[in-house]
Motif scaffolding. Structure first.
Motif, PDB file in Angstrom:
ATOM      1  N   ASP A   1      38.840  39.088  51.772  1.00  0.00           N
ATOM      2  CA  ASP A   1      37.634  38.699  51.041  1.00  0.00           C
ATOM      3  C   ASP A   1      37.292  37.226  51.095  1.00  0.00           C
ATOM      4  O   ASP A   1      36.223  36.833  50.622  1.00  0.00           O
ATOM      5  CB  ASP A   1      37.745  39.124  49.574  1.00  0.00           C
TER       6      ASP A   1
ATOM      7  N   TYR B   1      44.009  40.603  49.402  1.00  0.00           N
ATOM      8  CA  TYR B   1      42.656  40.263  48.939  1.00  0.00           C
ATOM      9  C   TYR B   1      42.210  38.959  49.573  1.00  0.00           C
ATOM     10  O   TYR B   1      41.072  38.826  50.019  1.00  0.00           O
ATOM     11  CB  TYR B   1      42.635  40.145  47.410  1.00  0.00           C
ATOM     12  N   TYR B   2      43.125  37.964  49.599  1.00  0.00           N
ATOM     13  CA  TYR B   2      42.750  36.675  50.181  1.00  0.00           C
ATOM     14  C   TYR B   2      42.311  36.849  51.628  1.00  0.00           C
ATOM     15  O   TYR B   2      41.320  36.260  52.061  1.00  0.00           O
ATOM     16  CB  TYR B   2      43.931  35.699  50.131  1.00  0.00           C
TER      17      TYR B   2
ATOM     18  N   ASP C   1      33.675  41.949  54.551  1.00  0.00           N
ATOM     19  CA  ASP C   1      35.063  41.790  54.151  1.00  0.00           C
ATOM     20  C   ASP C   1      35.905  42.970  54.590  1.00  0.00           C
ATOM     21  O   ASP C   1      37.060  42.826  54.927  1.00  0.00           O
ATOM     22  CB  ASP C   1      35.146  41.596  52.647  1.00  0.00           C
TER      23      ASP C   1
END
Lengths: 260, 172, 81
Positions: free
Chosen positions: A50, A46-47, B109
């Motif tokens: 995102d 996730y780091y 993202d």
């Protein structure tokens, strides 16, 4: 004692080595730490994916350090400050001047003079560059390796260099005890202040997003980026002050006058 | 050779970290001089940090800093805020942005492949551990100096002998 | 990650660690510990942990060596083992 030490070491070593084959192979992208277990992705994924959309900070390490894991970093900074205070409590002595146990290393011969001139001139040229680089490391930590801890250590080292090139009193003239104790506390207050500001605006502690209300010309995402710079500056203050404080106390046995 | 290929080569880092840890632990237990004990402690500490950093390594990955453009920073911000609701629209750009093709390097993202970047989490944890480690080393050195002031020695056996004779501060 | 580089540095690490614990002159031992720190900093840079490597270069090889020398200057330079 020798035999006990050897046996304890070998026992611990065998215990650890027997666990080594259970690890994922070195460099495996799918190991539990890197890829997560089964359907559950690891938090580091996730780091990586995102961070940029959340905070606009390209250096993931800085973003995780100052934003996602802000509590951790804040109290690590407090630990550093506590270490500085502990050294103050252990070593600092306020008794009057005492005859030095070692002869002070001031050489008055011609050769000694030449050496002092070479070292002094070199340091005078190089110290501003080091300090400028330290400030760059703090300010540019979002985009390149660096940040408050590294910049603070380099800035503290530049003051240590002043003390090594001339003597401790010259360095203390620039960065006195009163100043470094104040600067160390101010660093933590800056960090905690950012957290409390978020609480004052009715969000969680260190939830920087809400700060866009009081920062001019920002949106929630850039507010996180700018707040990270703010807390990094706080960390840099504390680390600078404590690194120099530790050196000053260690090199003068807590008297802060002779030293080397 | 079988053994080497199967269980030493893929775990070489882990083997060395255990060896370094044993060296450090042995020094901490058996060395007589307090400064030598602290050197052993430093080695022990770096061995643990080496272990953590080794966990985060991915073969074929790069450093955990994303590509970006300075000049687009603010323009892109507004863009991202406007679209913060529907990132999924950009999912199709997945492949294109992987190889650092500059135009769309970072736009959503989902365009970032986690396997391309080293795991940042162990780095963060260990970065603070190193700085805290040096401040605790400073405290340890301060205690050593204070012991030297009281006992006139940093050798463990001499200090113990003086304690048996009658407490600290006998003779400096 | 470059495997031969990795292995060479790791072997040097073990050698410097052993030497710094064998040397009886504490000043020499501290300098060799600085070499050890610098080698481990290279290793981390090679593993992609640039921030950790930067910190170790500034802290381990720089400041902690200075702290140790400051203490050795005020105590005894010779060690019994």
């Amino acid at each position: 004692m020798k035999w006990f030490g050897l046996i304890a070491t070998v026992f611990t070593g065998i215990l650890l080595l027997s666990a080594v084959p259970d690890f994922a192979a070195f460099g495996d992208p799918d190991s539990p730490a890197n890829g997560g277990l089964g359907d559950h992705p690891s938090v580091s994924q996730y780091y990586i994916t995102d961070t940029y959309t959340d905070t606009k900070v390209p250096n993931i390490v800085t973003a995780v350090l100052a934003d996602y894991r802000g509590y951790d970093t804040m109290f690590e900074t407090v630990v550093i400050f506590a270490a500085g205070i502990a050294i103050f409590a252990i070593l600092r002595s306020f008794s009057g001047p005492v005859a030095p146990s070692h002869p002070t290393a001031i050489d008055t011969s011609v050769e000694g003079d030449h050496q002092r001139i070479i070292i002094g001139t070199t340091c005078r040229v190089i110290i501003p560059v080091i300090q400028l680089f330290a400030l760059y490391v703090v300010a540019h930590g979002h985009h390149s390796p660096g940040g408050g801890f590294q910049g603070g250590v380099i800035l503290g080292a530049s003051f240590i260099l002043v003390a090594l090139a001339k003597d401790l009193s010259a360095a203390l003239g620039r960065f006195s005890e009163k100043r470094y104790l104040a600067l160390g506390s101010v660093g933590i207050l800056i960090y905690a202040g950012f957290g409390l500001l978020c609480v004052a605006l009715e969000r969680n502690f260190l939830d920087y997003e809400i700060l866009h209300r009081i920062m001019p010309a920002t949106d929630p995402i850039m507010a996180r980026s700018h707040s990270m710079l703010g807390v990094e500056v706080g960390v840099a203050f504390t680390v600078t002050a404590i690194m120099f404080a530790i050196y000053a106390n260690l090199s003068s046995k807590g008297r802060l006058e002779q030293g080397f | 050779m079988e053994f080497l290929n199967a269980s030493v080569i893929p775990y070489f880092n882990y083997w060395i970290y255990v060896v370094l840890m044993m060296i450090g632990l042995h020094a901490m237990i058996t060395k007589n001089n307090l400064i030598k004990k602290l050197i052993g402690m430093s080695i022990f500490q770096t061995a643990i940090i080496l272990f953590y950093v080794s966990i985060g390594v991915k073969t074929g990955s790069t450093i955990p800093i994303l590509e970006h453009h300075h000049d687009e920073g603010h323009a892109e911000t507004a863009h991202a805020v406007a679209e913060s609701g529907d990132h999924h629209a950009e999912e199709t750009d997945h492949e294109k942005s992987d190889h650092g093709n500059n135009e769309h390097a970072i736009e959503a993202d989902h365009g970032i492949d986690p396997d391309h970047f080293a795991n940042p989490l162990p780095h963060v944890l260990m970065l603070t551990a190193i700085v805290v480690g040096v401040s605790t080393l400073g405290v340890a050195l301060a205690i050593s100096q204070s012991i030297y002031k009281d006992f006139g020695s940093l050798e463990e056996n001499e200090i113990l002998a003086k304690i048996k004779q009658g407490g600290p501060g006998v003779d400096v | 990650m470059i495997v031969p580089f990795d292995i060479i540095i790791l072997i040097f690490l073990v050698i410097t660690a052993l030497i710094s614990l064998r040397v009886r002159d504490l000043l020499g031992a501290t300098m060799i510990l600085g070499v050890y720190s610098f080698l481990i900093c290279l290793l981390w840079a090679e593993m992609g942990a640039v921030d950790v490597a930067f910190t170790e270069a500034a802290v381990g090889a720089g400041v902690s060596t200075v702290f140790m020398i400051a203490t050795i200057y005020h105590t005894r330079r010779h060690s019994s083992d």
